[in-house]
Design an enzyme around this catalytic site. Structure first.
Site, mmCIF file in Angstrom:
data_model
loop_
_atom_site.group_PDB
_atom_site.id
_atom_site.type_symbol
_atom_site.label_atom_id
_atom_site.label_comp_id
_atom_site.label_asym_id
_atom_site.label_seq_id
_atom_site.Cartn_x
_atom_site.Cartn_y
_atom_site.Cartn_z
ATOM 1 N N TYR D 101 -0.949 32.697 -31.644
ATOM 2 C CA TYR D 101 -1.079 33.355 -31.385
ATOM 3 C C TYR D 101 -1.860 34.672 -32.377
ATOM 4 O O TYR D 101 -1.659 33.811 -33.448
ATOM 5 C CB TYR D 101 0.315 34.297 -31.041
ATOM 6 C CG TYR D 101 0.735 35.715 -31.242
ATOM 7 C CD1 TYR D 101 0.772 36.202 -30.074
ATOM 8 C CD2 TYR D 101 0.531 36.633 -32.396
ATOM 9 C CE1 TYR D 101 1.426 38.027 -30.380
ATOM 10 C CE2 TYR D 101 1.098 37.423 -32.427
ATOM 11 C CZ TYR D 101 1.238 38.334 -31.545
ATOM 12 O OH TYR D 101 1.353 39.762 -31.696
ATOM 13 N N GLU D 189 -4.929 42.329 -29.591
ATOM 14 C CA GLU D 189 -4.186 41.165 -30.328
ATOM 15 C C GLU D 189 -4.875 39.719 -29.038
ATOM 16 O O GLU D 189 -5.418 40.179 -28.192
ATOM 17 C CB GLU D 189 -2.743 41.336 -29.319
ATOM 18 C CG GLU D 189 -1.822 39.930 -29.176
ATOM 19 C CD GLU D 189 -0.346 41.330 -28.625
ATOM 20 O OE1 GLU D 189 0.922 41.222 -29.267
ATOM 21 O OE2 GLU D 189 -0.188 41.226 -27.168
#
Lengths: 292, 379, 292, 379
Positions: D101, D189
């Site tokens: 992530y 993101e």
């Protein structure tokens, strides 16, 4: 006493696992410098003859309490490494690396001035406080403890002058190489200020060269603020304009930065300037009284 | 590293600094083809790394094919203040209304970029300063903030340039700063910064110096290096990774460390000699580097004697001595050498030289003594 | 006394020749503010009802001694204008402009913190010190001199609360709009510190809204440092998460930035929080004693 | 402004963040053509501005033309948590080895960009934080210095990602930061940040939020706005330059100034009502803006009563009153209005309303009184 490096120095060597970093890092440790860590990305967990290596300077600070960093990282990554050391809270960064791009150093220098940390170099031989600590590549065996503070833009020239002084019986409080790049972290003035505050230092020798206006600015500073005697030396009287004489910063631009102008600026402010390394040592001897 | 005008203009164009249309040419045929493609009138410009091209006859207007051909022929191969013209730049001619001066350079004293603008262009900045010191406006730029609109406006208004071109000049300065930073330049100079009859703003000349230490991240700029413009000895030294600067004298000099070498030149000059070169063999010089260095020094035919001044720190004197012995084995050395070895392993070094008993090699213990000796031998 | 603006203010209005800049600049002068200059590139040499206009803020500082700048420049050029004012040595910049890109403000804010100048706003109604000076767009006729210091992220809400206070007979030392953007030059804490040092201010009202954590940080600060009573108000109890409520900064992200959390944080530190503007005025009246 | 996955990936690609090859499609035919061009297997992905697409059946693997066609048909028009799928993204399938992530976002408390990295990707960052709070490494970046190599290395080593992908992950983070800054993003993101079986690092998803205030300098990004994804009232308001947020209740609200409108919603809720919207008519609201605002508010069929809460500063109450009278002349208003006018020219405003004697318009003097009245009338 001494300036910048000494018994309180806890050194992390950035690039300790490289050929140069290893050689000089171990050399510095052999001299007595407290080399607490190395830093090489990807080599965290290894060690170099017992010196633990970390992936980041932050780890070296956190785990080993490093307060001084020596940068031996190749030019393309050196600015990054200096910024890392500053970010990690290192108080004194000594950058040996030659060939860091000027625009990198412009950013590093401007950032440096936002905080309280100090940078010496880049493209410098480091700092030696004889009998206490050696951080960098200065061959320490030529120098002994004493009362002459030496600050220089050049490495080998410093050894030459230091050696001439040693032959006349003088030792050094500290020898500080500020480096030959156009944008250097510390100036003559910065180091002379430190020597002024250092009890051990009784005489200061500054060793300049062509390029820039640092020597001229230093002459002004000495006239106004210095209480200890200062002797000057300038290299490059025979250098032609427009040619870089080895150091990126050693270049006469137009009529600016000549050795003549620098020597005259210093002499105009009452600083005696030796015309050869030998003459510098002779002036020092006459001022301090012959010893050996 | 200095760029030729047309190379600088390639960088300008990349960053949006307006320049006239043009094409480089290495032959008369290429120059004529370029002129035909651009359309007349064109200007044929000598591409050399020296100022004063115009006065030397290196810039000519061509209104038709015949003129273009004649000028290209005349300028190619021309000698301009010691520089031979190997390349031309053929550019669309511009109608000149006003000539300004603009530059961004590294101010090492302030440790900041310095932006400069003047409404008096077309002459040297020193000449402008001499004529009217107030005509050049100077402004420092914070490297972390960069060149803002206000920097450009202050320069423009304080320089007193024409109101109708303030906006394009401010825009050009901003693009010029981008060029300065993103191309790792030490200097970008536009002189003249032209206002055309139709009040367009263009960079009519380009003087760009790139930081040699940054070339690893600018492969395209690195390829712009023009070996033809270099001194053959300097080129040879660069290819061997040595730091060499050619000088006018006859005493070849080698040392380790830039400061010590400069100091050696000074001491030789004080002893009455005239150095032929600056050569820094670098820290930790190995035997092979010494062999390379001897070759470079001796490739200059003016050299009548050579001085080695080594203060060993990282550099080991025995390595230097071994290198010298090897060099004498490979090269037919006809001039005397004076060698001063001090510092790390100096005794071993001197012993190696003594054992080899090289012809016409004199060992001295001090820098001053060595300098005097070499001056004496150089004649 | 008062905070930030007063009788010593020498104001340059950036964008004085624009519609809004002219209207409010003249309005501020009519109130008694010492509006010494305007700045509009290309209009140097003109004047707006006697106020001289310059091409640069530097000129306004040099020629008129401006020490405060009000920025009315459109969003695309506003950051440039703030940086210009800082570069020119202006001590206090009040940025009214709404809609400045966040990344512009990140750079401006970081640069601001390298020096000693102060920025209020952007996207704020300005500062009113009743009876002394008005810099911005606050309708001054609702407010009179008094002892309540008001600091707010919102404009009209401030007028509403100020008016409710006025109806109960209270005036204001200063009214400071810090603005509704995510990156604001001055925080509640910055302004409360000033009110703490201001003799005239006896009570402080802070008027927050959803988004960010400023109110929570301020609660901590008040508990540790504030000596004067503080009353809070928070707008946006009914605001749904993920929606921008008019101000760029008024947005609940996930569970962060709710009015409920802010009110509770303040109350946990002993700050009384009014649930309506009317209740704020009532609490103030009960603390200071009814007057009119 | 939130971007769809494929729009975000376009920006990634522009800045050198590695992404799998893919093509957007608006019809089944386009999707099949894209799949054929890319080569199977491909993944067909619903393009909606909401998470949880996979669980909702909006992401499907297709190994051949038939599957691609069937999936495209099934997903186009699908409703995912209230969002209708109008577009697909057809992407080359990747073989998953590890999922990380990575994100860069604006931390408004620290007033700096915040970079985040975790070796546990493929789930929500909140979920990672709940499972293992130490698994997310956070680092602030100085906006004037930017993202340096050391930031990336610290993130990578402290997150404990696999040693063989540290370099490509650090490089990707640096490109991601460039995207964040140069595209004026509030959030970029990458979840998951994929390590493929062949140990390549690619961004498999992209969540990008652009600062709406920056769109003037990003015309290409501005054109990415997807009106189909917007609420029709909000779209109508945006086109008229009004700041409008749709809510769940039945009381239409208009005020001037964001803080005052938020406060008005709160006071209405405290009085027992339920606001239908947030509408800030802005500072200096003119009569035409009021007419536009009334139209937007009433276009929501749930609205049973409307509250105007104006505290005139720059806004003049007489202008607002005039706007309301005009609106009543143009629109067939069927619900009651409560109007509170205070501040600049409030008396003139109230007089205008009294003279016009609009049907079912109630004037109140205080904010609290007006709130209570509108709740009573809304039923």
């Amino acid at each position: 006493m001494s300036v910048l490096v000494g018994k309180d120095t806890r050194l992390v060597v950035c690039g300790l696992t490289g050929r140069e970093g290893r050689f000089h890092g171990l050399n510095n440790r052999n001299y007595g410098t407290n080399v607490v860590a190395g830093m090489t990305p990807g080599k965290g967990g290894q060690d170099v003859e017992g010196i633990p290596v970390y992936n980041t300077v932050h780890d070296a600070v956190e785990k080993e309490g490093a307060n001084t960093a020596m940068v031996f990282v190749p030019p393309a990554g050196a600015a990054d490494s200096i910024l890392e050391a500053l970010d990690a809270g290192i108080e004194l960064v000594i950058a040996i690396t030659e060939g860091i791009p000027v625009h990198d150093m412009l950013r590093v220098y401007t950032h440096l001035k936002r905080g309280n940390a100090r940078l010496v170099g880049p493209n410098c031989p480091g700092i030696l406080s004889p009998g206490k600590a050696n951080v960098g590549i200065i061959p320490a065996h030529f120098f002994s403890e004493g009362n002459v503070g030496l600050v220089s833009r050049s490495g080998t020239l410093t050894y030459q002058i230091g050696n001439e002084l040693a032959q006349r019986g003088f030792g050094n409080s500290s020898i500080v190489g500020i480096g030959g790049d156009p944008i250097a972290g510390s100036s003559f003035i910065d180091i002379i200020q430190l020597f002024e505050q250092d009890d051990e230092t009784e005489l200061i020798v500054m060793c300049g060269e062509i390029g820039g206006e640092e020597e001229e600015r230093t002459a002004e500073y000495i006239a106004e603020h210095a209480t200890k005697p200062v002797i000057g030396y300038i290299a490059g009287f025979t250098a032609p304009p427009g040619k870089t004489m080895g150091h990126a910063g050693a270049i006469i631009s137009g009529s600016k930065g000549t050795a003549q102008a620098k020597a005259e600026a210093l002499e105009a402010k009452g600083v005696r300037v030796g015309r050869t390394p030998t003459e510098v040592a002779e002036i020092a001897a006459s001022m301090l009284g012959a010893k050996a | 590293m200095d760029l030729l005008e047309y190379q600088g203009k390639q960088l300008f164009k990349k960053h949006g600094v307006p320049v006239p249309e043009g094409r480089p040419a290495k032959t008369v045929e290429e120059a004529v083809a370029a002129a035909e493609a651009l359309g007349y009138p064109v200007v044929i410009k000598a591409q050399v790394l020296i100022g004063g091209r115009g006065k030397a006859g290196g810039i000519k207007l061509a209104k038709a094919r015949g003129e273009a051909e004649a000028h290209a022929k005349a300028i190619l191969g021309m000698d301009i203040r010691g520089f031979t013209v190997h390349e031309l730049y053929v550019e669309q001619a511009s109608e000149i209304d006003e000539e300004y001066y603009a530059a961004i350079l590294l101010d090492r004293t302030a440790k900041k970029p310095l932006a400069m603008l003047s409404r008096m262009g077309g002459m040297d900045v020193e000449e402008i300063a001499a004529k009217d010191p107030t005509a050049i406006v100077r402004l420092h730029v914070d490297p972390l903030i960069g060149f803002q609109g206000f920097h450009g406006r202050r320069l423009a208004y304080e320089a007193g340039i024409a109101a109708d071109v303030v906006k394009p000049v401010v825009a050009l300065l901003s693009r010029l700063y981008e060029t300065f930073v993103e191309e790792d330049a030490l200097l970008v100079e536009v002189n003249p910064l032209l206002v055309t009859k139709s009040r367009e703003v263009v960079a009519l000349d380009a003087k760009v110096t790139i930081d040699g230490n940054s070339l690893h991240r600018h492969p395209e700029t690195a390829a712009m290096r023009n070996p033809a413009a270099e001194d053959p000895q300097e080129q040879m030294a660069r290819e061997r990774g040595l730091t060499y600067v050619k000088l006018d004298g006859n005493i070849g000099i080698l040392g380790n460390g830039a400061g010590l070498v400069m100091s050696t030149l000074d001491v030789v000059a004080q002893a009455g000699g005239s150095p032929a070169n600056f050569l820094d063999a670098g820290g930790g010089s190995k035997a092979e580097a010494i062999v390379d260095a001897v070759e470079v020094i001796l490739s200059n035919p003016k050299v009548t004697a050579v001085l080695f001044n080594i203060f060993g720190g990282i550099t080991r004197c025995d390595e230097v001595a071994r290198g010298l012995v090897t060099a004498f084995g490979q090269i037919d050395v006809k001039v005397p050498f004076v060698v001063r070895l001090d510092g790390t392993n100096d005794e071993e070094g001197r012993k190696i030289l003594a054992d080899a008993s090289l012809p016409n090699v004199h060992v001295e213990k001090t820098m001053l003594g060595a300098a005097r000796k070499v001056v004496e031998l150089a004649g």
